[in-house]
Every structure is written in structure tokens, then in C-alpha cells.
Write an enzyme that holds these catalytic residues in place. Structure first.
Site, PDB file in Angstrom:
ATOM      1  N   HIS A  71      -9.902   4.739  -1.021  1.00 48.34           N
ATOM      2  CA  HIS A  71      -9.006   4.770   0.149  1.00 48.34           C
ATOM      3  C   HIS A  71      -9.767   5.421   1.300  1.00 48.34           C
ATOM      4  O   HIS A  71     -10.742   6.125   1.085  1.00 48.34           O
ATOM      5  CB  HIS A  71      -7.742   5.562  -0.176  1.00 48.34           C
ATOM      6  CG  HIS A  71      -6.755   4.756  -0.945  1.00 48.34           C
ATOM      7  ND1 HIS A  71      -5.563   4.336  -0.423  1.00 48.34           N
ATOM      8  CD2 HIS A  71      -6.817   4.258  -2.206  1.00 48.34           C
ATOM      9  CE1 HIS A  71      -4.918   3.618  -1.327  1.00 48.34           C
ATOM     10  NE2 HIS A  71      -5.656   3.562  -2.422  1.00 48.34           N
ATOM     11  N   GLY A  72      -9.287   5.181   2.505  1.00 50.17           N
ATOM     12  CA  GLY A  72      -9.957   5.772   3.659  1.00 50.17           C
ATOM     13  C   GLY A  72     -11.327   5.173   3.887  1.00 50.17           C
ATOM     14  O   GLY A  72     -12.280   5.874   4.286  1.00 50.17           O
ATOM     15  N   ASP A 125       2.356   5.347  -5.236  1.00 49.36           N
ATOM     16  CA  ASP A 125       1.615   6.559  -4.904  1.00 49.36           C
ATOM     17  C   ASP A 125       2.438   7.789  -5.282  1.00 49.36           C
ATOM     18  O   ASP A 125       3.292   8.240  -4.525  1.00 49.36           O
ATOM     19  CB  ASP A 125       1.283   6.564  -3.404  1.00 49.36           C
ATOM     20  CG  ASP A 125       0.570   7.840  -2.985  1.00 49.36           C
ATOM     21  OD1 ASP A 125       0.324   8.710  -3.847  1.00 49.36           O
ATOM     22  OD2 ASP A 125       0.262   7.971  -1.782  1.00 49.36           O
ATOM     23  N   THR A 177     -12.606   3.377   6.162  1.00 44.99           N
ATOM     24  CA  THR A 177     -13.184   3.437   7.509  1.00 44.99           C
ATOM     25  C   THR A 177     -14.151   4.602   7.646  1.00 44.99           C
ATOM     26  O   THR A 177     -15.177   4.496   8.318  1.00 44.99           O
ATOM     27  CB  THR A 177     -12.047   3.555   8.560  1.00 44.99           C
ATOM     28  OG1 THR A 177     -11.219   2.393   8.449  1.00 44.99           O
ATOM     29  CG2 THR A 177     -12.585   3.676   9.973  1.00 44.99           C
ATOM     30  N   ASP A 199       0.841  -1.203   0.000  1.00 43.17           N
ATOM     31  CA  ASP A 199       0.000   0.000   0.000  1.00 43.17           C
ATOM     32  C   ASP A 199       0.885   1.267   0.000  1.00 43.17           C
ATOM     33  O   ASP A 199       1.889   1.336   0.721  1.00 43.17           O
ATOM     34  CB  ASP A 199      -0.846  -0.067   1.291  1.00 43.17           C
ATOM     35  CG  ASP A 199      -2.044   0.851   1.270  1.00 43.17           C
ATOM     36  OD1 ASP A 199      -2.497   1.212   0.181  1.00 43.17           O
ATOM     37  OD2 ASP A 199      -2.539   1.183   2.378  1.00 43.17           O
ATOM     38  N   HIS A 200       0.494   2.258  -0.789  1.00 48.13           N
ATOM     39  CA  HIS A 200       1.125   3.594  -0.752  1.00 48.13           C
ATOM     40  C   HIS A 200       2.644   3.611  -0.784  1.00 48.13           C
ATOM     41  O   HIS A 200       3.277   4.267   0.061  1.00 48.13           O
ATOM     42  CB  HIS A 200       0.669   4.366   0.496  1.00 48.13           C
ATOM     43  CG  HIS A 200      -0.734   4.828   0.397  1.00 48.13           C
ATOM     44  ND1 HIS A 200      -1.141   5.828  -0.444  1.00 48.13           N
ATOM     45  CD2 HIS A 200      -1.847   4.393   1.023  1.00 48.13           C
ATOM     46  CE1 HIS A 200      -2.438   6.006  -0.338  1.00 48.13           C
ATOM     47  NE2 HIS A 200      -2.906   5.131   0.534  1.00 48.13           N
TER      48      HIS A 200
HETATM   49  P1  13P Z   1      -8.513   3.745   6.508  1.00 48.23           P
HETATM   50  O1  13P Z   1      -7.382   3.341   7.408  1.00 48.23           O
HETATM   51  O2  13P Z   1      -8.930   5.134   6.722  1.00 48.23           O
HETATM   52  O3  13P Z   1      -9.639   2.759   6.554  1.00 48.23           O
HETATM   53  O4  13P Z   1      -7.913   3.707   5.012  1.00 48.23           O
HETATM   54  C1  13P Z   1      -7.266   2.566   4.545  1.00 48.23           C
HETATM   55  C2  13P Z   1      -6.562   2.871   3.296  1.00 48.23           C
HETATM   56  O5  13P Z   1      -7.063   3.543   2.432  1.00 48.23           O
HETATM   57  C3  13P Z   1      -5.208   2.313   3.120  1.00 48.23           C
HETATM   58  O6  13P Z   1      -4.572   2.839   2.011  1.00 48.23           O
END
Ligand code: 13P
Length: 285
Positions: free
Chosen positions: A207-208, A103, A210, A81-82
Site C-alpha cells: 500500500h502507499g 481492513d 506512490t 479498497d480498505h
Molecule cells: P497511494 O495513494 O499512496 O499511492 O496508496 C494507494 C493505496 O495503497 C490504496 O490503498
């Protein structure tokens, strides 16, 4: 089976669903994340940051994912990731990761294209999928959005150029989501997602996750989201459970008594999300 991201998003596309991509934060929680996918009966993407991969060992994580994918009859992809560092991407691919994200969203547009393209060339020669990012995902601290003004939404026209120039297998889009948002929920710009989806023919990535409202999932999936990242929700719940359990236990008690409930909490969340990600109520395309 152990698969790459493209194989998974192709599957998700056929069924108008999204693959769930979950950040693992320690090795303890990993087996239960994969067991969750087996129980729901869908593929899963396990993803790690570079720091998590270094702390556990790229090869250790690969070994667990491959072993469980083969033995548990569930499809697993392992994704970095990233990553902003090509060397880390090479380390992950060499160890056996089946997917990576480059990224370059902090770079000028042209440089993002050039560097992403180089990663795509390298990864595709090795059967590994690549996710790129255009626009920025916000960040939050304790539910309060930080650097909101710096957030750049993905411009559909740029997305067309980026996808055709780089050959990425998936595109992370900036449509109002924030990493690490667990106390509040965001208002995703669905109209922007629709515009992007109408002009690019590539799986789109949230992404994000949560901070995204569950009632928005279906509309996002129906508009091209094929990989949905969730990390913080697992981290926060594992930690909360650990605090509670460790705080109430004698120091000479087996660690199992405290750690199994933390992993079970993670498993419950992953199962819940994966069930929603199937997008059952929505008709097939
Ligand atoms: P959250 O941790 O906000 O759920 O996002 C996860 C994410 O997008 C990892 O790249």
C-alpha cells in the site's frame, strides 16, 4: 476477461511479477487506465474506495470494467479498497466487484481475525477474493509523515496466524509505506518483508505505492509482492493537469479539451508502472 484477484496474483506469481492495482478517482480516468494495461499487455486491478464507489455507483463501475475487459481482451479485476464496513463489502459483491479488502488493521488482533474470516467466508462463497491487512500503513500530508509513532509494523509470527486462521487471498503488510506520500519517498523495510515472505505462503500487498522508490520495486517483487497499489500519483497528476488546462480555457470550450489531457497523463503513469511491475530484468523464479 473479468477476473478475481486470486486469479491475477496466481498469474503474477508464476511470472515473478506484480499486478498493478490503481485507485480510480473519477469515472473519466477509468477507460484510459484499462487501455494502459491492454497496451502493455498485462492484467490490471482497478480499485475504488467506498466513497468513490458510492459517488459513481458500484454497478456503473462494474459495468465499465466488465465491458472493457470483455471487449478489449485484457484481464481486469475490480477491488474494493480498505473497507471496514461489512455492508459496503456486501454492496460491492452484489454489484459484481471481483475482489474486496477488509481492513481490520485498527482492531485488536483477535477481532481482526474473526471479522476478516467472516468476510472471507461470505466472499469465497461468491467467487470473490479477499485481501486482509495486518500492521498499519502510515499516512502523510504533503509529504510529511503523520502519526509516524502510531505506525505498527507487521509481525511475521502474527502474519502466520492471521493467514492460516482467516484464509485470505492476499495480505497487506506494514513495512514502512505511507498512504498519500507524493513529495518524498519512504525507506521500505525490505528485511521485514523478507522475513514475512519466508513464513507465509500468500501474495503480499504494497500500500502507499506512490511513496515507494522505483529502484526498490524489483527487490519487493522478488520478495513476494504480488499486488502493488498506486493511487495518489494518479490523483495528483490528473488534478495538476486539470488545473493547468481549465485555468487556461474559455468556459464555453468543450470539456474534452481539458479532460483528455488529464486522462492521458494517468494512462502514461499507469503504463510506466505496469512496465516496471513486469520485473523483466529479474530472472524467473
Ligand atoms: P497511494 O495513494 O499512496 O499511492 O496508496 C494507494 C493505496 O495503497 C490504496 O490503498
Amino acid at each position: 476477461m473479468y477476473k478475481n484477484l486470486k486469479e491475477m496474483t496466481d498469474y503474477a506469481d508464476r511470472l515473478n511479477m506484480t499486478v498493478g492495482a490503481f485507485n480510480m478517482h473519477n469515472l473519466e480516468m477509468l477507460p484510459d487506465m484499462i487501455r494502459a494495461a491492454k497496451e502493455v499487455g498485462v492484467p490490471i486491478v482497478i480499485q475504488t474506495s467506498i466513497d468513490t464507489a458510492k459517488y459513481i455507483g458500484y454497478d456503473v463501475i462494474v459495468a465499465v470494467c466488465k465491458q472493457m475487459a470483455d471487449n478489449n481482451l485484457v484481464d481486469v479485476a475490480l477491488h474494493l479498497d480498505h473497507a471496514r464496513d461489512f455492508d459496503a463489502i456486501k454492496d460491492a459483491i452484489e454489484a459484481g466487484y471481483s475482489s474486496v479488502m477488509f481492513d481490520g488493521s485498527n482492531l485488536p488482533f483477535k477481532e481482526n481475525i474473526a471479522k476478516t474470516k467472516a468476510v472471507v467466508n461470505y466472499a469465497h462463497q461468491r467467487g470473490v477474493s479477499v485481501e486482509g491487512e495486518l500492521g498499519t500503513i502510515g499516512g502523510t500530508e504533503e509529504g510529511i509523515s503523520v502519526a509516524e509513532d502510531d505506525k505498527e509494523y507487521t509481525r511475521p509470527k502474527d502474519a502466520v496466524t492471521f493467514v492460516s486462521e482467516t484464509g485470505v487471498d492476499a495480505l497487506a503488510v506494514g513495512i514502512g509505506t505511507n498512504h498519500g506520500q507524493f513529495k518524498s519517498k519512504t525507506n521500505v523495510k525490505v528485511s521485514l518483508l523478507k522475513e514475512i515472505h519466508s513464513v507465509v505462503d500468500v501474495p503480499l500487498v504494497i500500500h502507499g505505492g506512490t511513496g515507494v522508490k522505483e529502484e526498490d520495486y524489483s527487490e519487493l517483487i522478488n520478495n513476494g509482492i504480488r499486488k502493488f497499489n498506486v493511487g495518489t500519483e494518479l490523483l495528483v497528476n490528473w488534478t495538476d493537469t486539470a488545473k493547468e488546462k481549465f485555468g487556461a480555457t474559455e468556459v464555453n470550450k468543450s470539456l474534452r479539451h481539458n479532460i483528455i489531457p488529464c486522462n492521458e497523463k494517468v494512462k502514461e503513469i499507469v503504463k510506466h508502472k505496469l512496465t516496471l511491475f513486469m520485473n523483466i530484468d529479474s530472472s524467473l523464479k
